[in-house]
Design an enzyme around this catalytic site. Structure first.
Site, PDB file in Angstrom:
ATOM      1  N   LYS A  13       0.829  -1.216   0.000  1.00  0.00           N
ATOM      2  CA  LYS A  13       0.000   0.000   0.000  1.00  0.00           C
ATOM      3  C   LYS A  13       0.863   1.265   0.000  1.00  0.00           C
ATOM      4  O   LYS A  13       0.656   2.176  -0.794  1.00  0.00           O
ATOM      5  CB  LYS A  13      -0.928   0.009   1.228  1.00  0.00           C
ATOM      6  CG  LYS A  13      -1.839  -1.214   1.319  1.00  0.00           C
ATOM      7  CD  LYS A  13      -2.737  -1.174   2.532  1.00  0.00           C
ATOM      8  CE  LYS A  13      -2.022  -1.256   3.876  1.00  0.00           C
ATOM      9  NZ  LYS A  13      -1.330  -2.548   4.119  1.00  0.00           N
ATOM     10  N   ARG A  88      -9.791   0.399   8.691  1.00  0.00           N
ATOM     11  CA  ARG A  88      -9.371  -0.960   9.045  1.00  0.00           C
ATOM     12  C   ARG A  88     -10.463  -1.719   9.788  1.00  0.00           C
ATOM     13  O   ARG A  88     -10.267  -2.890  10.121  1.00  0.00           O
ATOM     14  CB  ARG A  88      -8.138  -0.906   9.947  1.00  0.00           C
ATOM     15  CG  ARG A  88      -6.794  -1.093   9.221  1.00  0.00           C
ATOM     16  CD  ARG A  88      -5.727  -0.830  10.244  1.00  0.00           C
ATOM     17  NE  ARG A  88      -4.464  -1.460  10.063  1.00  0.00           N
ATOM     18  CZ  ARG A  88      -3.389  -0.872   9.516  1.00  0.00           C
ATOM     19  NH1 ARG A  88      -3.478   0.313   8.992  1.00  0.00           N
ATOM     20  NH2 ARG A  88      -2.233  -1.505   9.488  1.00  0.00           N
ATOM     21  N   ARG A 127      11.824  -4.686   5.070  1.00  0.00           N
ATOM     22  CA  ARG A 127      11.417  -3.310   4.747  1.00  0.00           C
ATOM     23  C   ARG A 127      12.235  -2.271   5.522  1.00  0.00           C
ATOM     24  O   ARG A 127      12.513  -2.434   6.694  1.00  0.00           O
ATOM     25  CB  ARG A 127       9.936  -3.141   5.109  1.00  0.00           C
ATOM     26  CG  ARG A 127       9.478  -1.699   5.171  1.00  0.00           C
ATOM     27  CD  ARG A 127       7.993  -1.572   5.116  1.00  0.00           C
ATOM     28  NE  ARG A 127       7.295  -2.117   6.257  1.00  0.00           N
ATOM     29  CZ  ARG A 127       5.963  -2.206   6.327  1.00  0.00           C
ATOM     30  NH1 ARG A 127       5.217  -1.797   5.324  1.00  0.00           N
ATOM     31  NH2 ARG A 127       5.395  -2.706   7.392  1.00  0.00           N
ATOM     32  N   ARG A 161      11.115  -0.185  11.180  1.00  0.00           N
ATOM     33  CA  ARG A 161      10.033   0.000  12.139  1.00  0.00           C
ATOM     34  C   ARG A 161      10.140  -0.988  13.298  1.00  0.00           C
ATOM     35  O   ARG A 161      10.486  -2.154  13.098  1.00  0.00           O
ATOM     36  CB  ARG A 161       8.686  -0.211  11.432  1.00  0.00           C
ATOM     37  CG  ARG A 161       8.299   0.983  10.600  1.00  0.00           C
ATOM     38  CD  ARG A 161       7.134   0.715   9.696  1.00  0.00           C
ATOM     39  NE  ARG A 161       6.003   0.041  10.323  1.00  0.00           N
ATOM     40  CZ  ARG A 161       4.844  -0.157   9.725  1.00  0.00           C
ATOM     41  NH1 ARG A 161       4.656   0.276   8.489  1.00  0.00           N
ATOM     42  NH2 ARG A 161       3.870  -0.773  10.343  1.00  0.00           N
ATOM     43  N   ARG A 172      -0.554  -8.711  13.416  1.00  0.00           N
ATOM     44  CA  ARG A 172      -1.110  -7.732  12.469  1.00  0.00           C
ATOM     45  C   ARG A 172      -1.933  -8.432  11.392  1.00  0.00           C
ATOM     46  O   ARG A 172      -2.962  -7.941  10.961  1.00  0.00           O
ATOM     47  CB  ARG A 172       0.018  -6.895  11.871  1.00  0.00           C
ATOM     48  CG  ARG A 172       0.552  -5.884  12.896  1.00  0.00           C
ATOM     49  CD  ARG A 172       1.980  -5.467  12.621  1.00  0.00           C
ATOM     50  NE  ARG A 172       2.135  -4.718  11.405  1.00  0.00           N
ATOM     51  CZ  ARG A 172       3.318  -4.510  10.813  1.00  0.00           C
ATOM     52  NH1 ARG A 172       4.420  -4.996  11.339  1.00  0.00           N
ATOM     53  NH2 ARG A 172       3.384  -3.818   9.706  1.00  0.00           N
TER      54      ARG A 172
HETATM   55  P1  ADP Z   1       2.224  -1.843   3.249  1.00  0.00           P
HETATM   56  O1  ADP Z   1       2.229  -0.332   3.174  1.00  0.00           O
HETATM   57  O2  ADP Z   1       1.030  -2.463   2.574  1.00  0.00           O
HETATM   58  O3  ADP Z   1       2.404  -2.367   4.649  1.00  0.00           O
HETATM   59  P2  ADP Z   1       4.774  -1.607   1.833  1.00  0.00           P
HETATM   60  O4  ADP Z   1       4.377  -0.787   0.642  1.00  0.00           O
HETATM   61  O5  ADP Z   1       5.547  -0.910   2.901  1.00  0.00           O
HETATM   62  O6  ADP Z   1       3.484  -2.372   2.445  1.00  0.00           O
HETATM   63  O7  ADP Z   1       5.609  -2.866   1.295  1.00  0.00           O
HETATM   64  C1  ADP Z   1       6.262  -3.752   2.199  1.00  0.00           C
HETATM   65  C2  ADP Z   1       7.670  -4.057   1.675  1.00  0.00           C
HETATM   66  O8  ADP Z   1       7.553  -4.855   0.497  1.00  0.00           O
HETATM   67  C3  ADP Z   1       8.474  -2.815   1.299  1.00  0.00           C
HETATM   68  O9  ADP Z   1       9.811  -2.992   1.714  1.00  0.00           O
HETATM   69  C4  ADP Z   1       8.357  -2.745  -0.220  1.00  0.00           C
HETATM   70  O10 ADP Z   1       9.541  -2.190  -0.804  1.00  0.00           O
HETATM   71  C5  ADP Z   1       8.166  -4.189  -0.620  1.00  0.00           C
HETATM   72  N1  ADP Z   1       7.204  -4.340  -1.741  1.00  0.00           N
HETATM   73  C6  ADP Z   1       6.099  -3.590  -1.992  1.00  0.00           C
HETATM   74  N2  ADP Z   1       5.465  -4.024  -3.108  1.00  0.00           N
HETATM   75  C7  ADP Z   1       6.165  -5.102  -3.543  1.00  0.00           C
HETATM   76  C8  ADP Z   1       6.028  -5.991  -4.665  1.00  0.00           C
HETATM   77  N3  ADP Z   1       5.006  -5.871  -5.537  1.00  0.00           N
HETATM   78  N4  ADP Z   1       6.942  -6.976  -4.793  1.00  0.00           N
HETATM   79  C9  ADP Z   1       7.987  -7.105  -3.907  1.00  0.00           C
HETATM   80  N5  ADP Z   1       8.179  -6.287  -2.853  1.00  0.00           N
HETATM   81  C10 ADP Z   1       7.289  -5.301  -2.668  1.00  0.00           C
HETATM   82  P1  AMP Z   2       0.680   0.524   9.186  1.00  0.00           P
HETATM   83  O1  AMP Z   2       1.734   1.587   9.054  1.00  0.00           O
HETATM   84  O2  AMP Z   2      -0.525   0.797   8.344  1.00  0.00           O
HETATM   85  O3  AMP Z   2       1.244  -0.862   8.998  1.00  0.00           O
HETATM   86  O4  AMP Z   2       0.166   0.606  10.692  1.00  0.00           O
HETATM   87  C1  AMP Z   2       1.037   0.379  11.798  1.00  0.00           C
HETATM   88  C2  AMP Z   2       0.227   0.227  13.076  1.00  0.00           C
HETATM   89  O5  AMP Z   2      -0.483   1.445  13.370  1.00  0.00           O
HETATM   90  C3  AMP Z   2      -0.870  -0.847  13.052  1.00  0.00           C
HETATM   91  O6  AMP Z   2      -0.361  -2.143  13.344  1.00  0.00           O
HETATM   92  C4  AMP Z   2      -1.813  -0.328  14.137  1.00  0.00           C
HETATM   93  O7  AMP Z   2      -1.302  -0.560  15.436  1.00  0.00           O
HETATM   94  C5  AMP Z   2      -1.776   1.170  13.898  1.00  0.00           C
HETATM   95  N1  AMP Z   2      -2.783   1.627  12.893  1.00  0.00           N
HETATM   96  C6  AMP Z   2      -2.525   2.190  11.680  1.00  0.00           C
HETATM   97  N2  AMP Z   2      -3.672   2.499  11.045  1.00  0.00           N
HETATM   98  C7  AMP Z   2      -4.683   2.113  11.869  1.00  0.00           C
HETATM   99  C8  AMP Z   2      -6.099   2.137  11.763  1.00  0.00           C
HETATM  100  N3  AMP Z   2      -6.721   2.613  10.671  1.00  0.00           N
HETATM  101  N4  AMP Z   2      -6.825   1.637  12.802  1.00  0.00           N
HETATM  102  C9  AMP Z   2      -6.215   1.155  13.897  1.00  0.00           C
HETATM  103  N5  AMP Z   2      -4.892   1.085  14.062  1.00  0.00           N
HETATM  104  C10 AMP Z   2      -4.121   1.557  13.054  1.00  0.00           C
END
Ligand code: ADP
Ligand code: AMP
Length: 215
Positions: A13, A88, A127, A161, A172
């Site tokens: 995302k 969410r 990541r 993170r 999660r």
């Molecule tokens: P989200 O925001 O859904 O938690 P991220 O965009 O941070 O996920 O992606 C998680 C990790 O996977 C990042 O390190 C990113 O660079 C990598 N990633 C994202 N999309 C892809 C993909 N299509 N294929 C391989 N790795 C990806």
């Molecule tokens: P994310 O960066 O989206 O992976 O979110 C990291 C963490 O923030 C999650 O595991 C939750 O603890 C909290 N969080 C982020 N967005 C939300 C949401 N919309 N509702 C509740 N908790 C959230």
């Protein structure tokens, strides 16, 4: 255009939101980023949510919806929004409808990134982001063009993170399955859901999203 990017942790995302911001001038509203900013700033709110976030559980609906409210109000009406990591829960989906209406906006599309759960742990533990500009990277799947240097701002400082570890990822994912996946049918029933293969490489996912948004 106002869209939601939906999918489990690590689905891509944030990566796709970053590309939509660069390519279309949209604004990314990530509740995860907002909450991490509060946590790092050590505000009252930040201290209250730290334990919840570090455990991989969901922060309360009231807190995240009020953060979205504050940020949405600050935007110009012509700025398209990407909601990343929000809503969410069913309650958050209801709040989003109300907040959009109050700001004269409507939801145009919901993009669900479909991914195999098995791939997510590897994506999440690899990541990292630029500590200065926030650009996202991966140890294996998205390395900077010059090792150790951010492609976007040239910084040499990167961070990971606190919640990106295998144990927290399991919690999660369970939160996603139990509370977030059940809101998908709401958008499907409205006819605005688009499913995209999130297992393809980053550029292919981006092209599929672009094609779907331009339809
Ligand atoms: P989200 O925001 O859904 O938690 P991220 O965009 O941070 O996920 O992606 C998680 C990790 O996977 C990042 O390190 C990113 O660079 C990598 N990633 C994202 N999309 C892809 C993909 N299509 N294929 C391989 N790795 C990806
Ligand atoms: P994310 O960066 O989206 O992976 O979110 C990291 C963490 O923030 C999650 O595991 C939750 O603890 C909290 N969080 C982020 N967005 C939300 C949401 N919309 N509702 C509740 N908790 C959230």
């Amino acid at each position: 255009m106002n869209i939601i990017l939906l999918g489990p942790p690590g689905a891509g995302k944030g990566t796709q939101a970053e590309l939509l911001v660069a390519n279309r001038g949209m604004v990314q509203l990530s509740t995860g980023d907002m909450l991490r900013a509060e946590k790092n700033a050590g505000t009252d709110l930040g201290n209250r949510i730290k334990t919840v976030m570090d455990a991989g559980e969901l922060v309360s609906d009231e807190i995240v919806s009020s953060l979205i409210d504050e940020n949405l109000k600050r935007l110009r009406p012509d700025q398209g929004v990407i909601f990343d990591g929000y809503p969410r829960t069913a309650a958050q989906a209801g709040s989003l409808d109300e907040l959009l209406a109050a700001n004269g906006r409507k939801l145009d599309r919901v993009v669900e990134l479909e991914v195999d759960e098995d791939a997510l742990v590897e994506r999440i533990v690899g990541r990292y982001t630029c500590a200065k500009c926030g650009a996202g990277y991966h140890d294996k799947f998205k390395q900077p063009k010059v090792a150790g240097t951010c492609d976007v701002c040239g910084s040499h400082d990167f961070k990971r993170r606190a919640d990106d570890n295998e144990e927290t990822v399991r919690t999660r994912m369970a939160e996603y399955r139990g509370k977030t996946a059940p809101i998908i049918p709401i958008y499907e029933a409205r006819g605005i859901l688009i499913r995209v293969d999130g297992m393809a490489d980053i550029d292919h996912v981006s092209a599929a999203i672009a094609a779907a948004l331009d339809e």
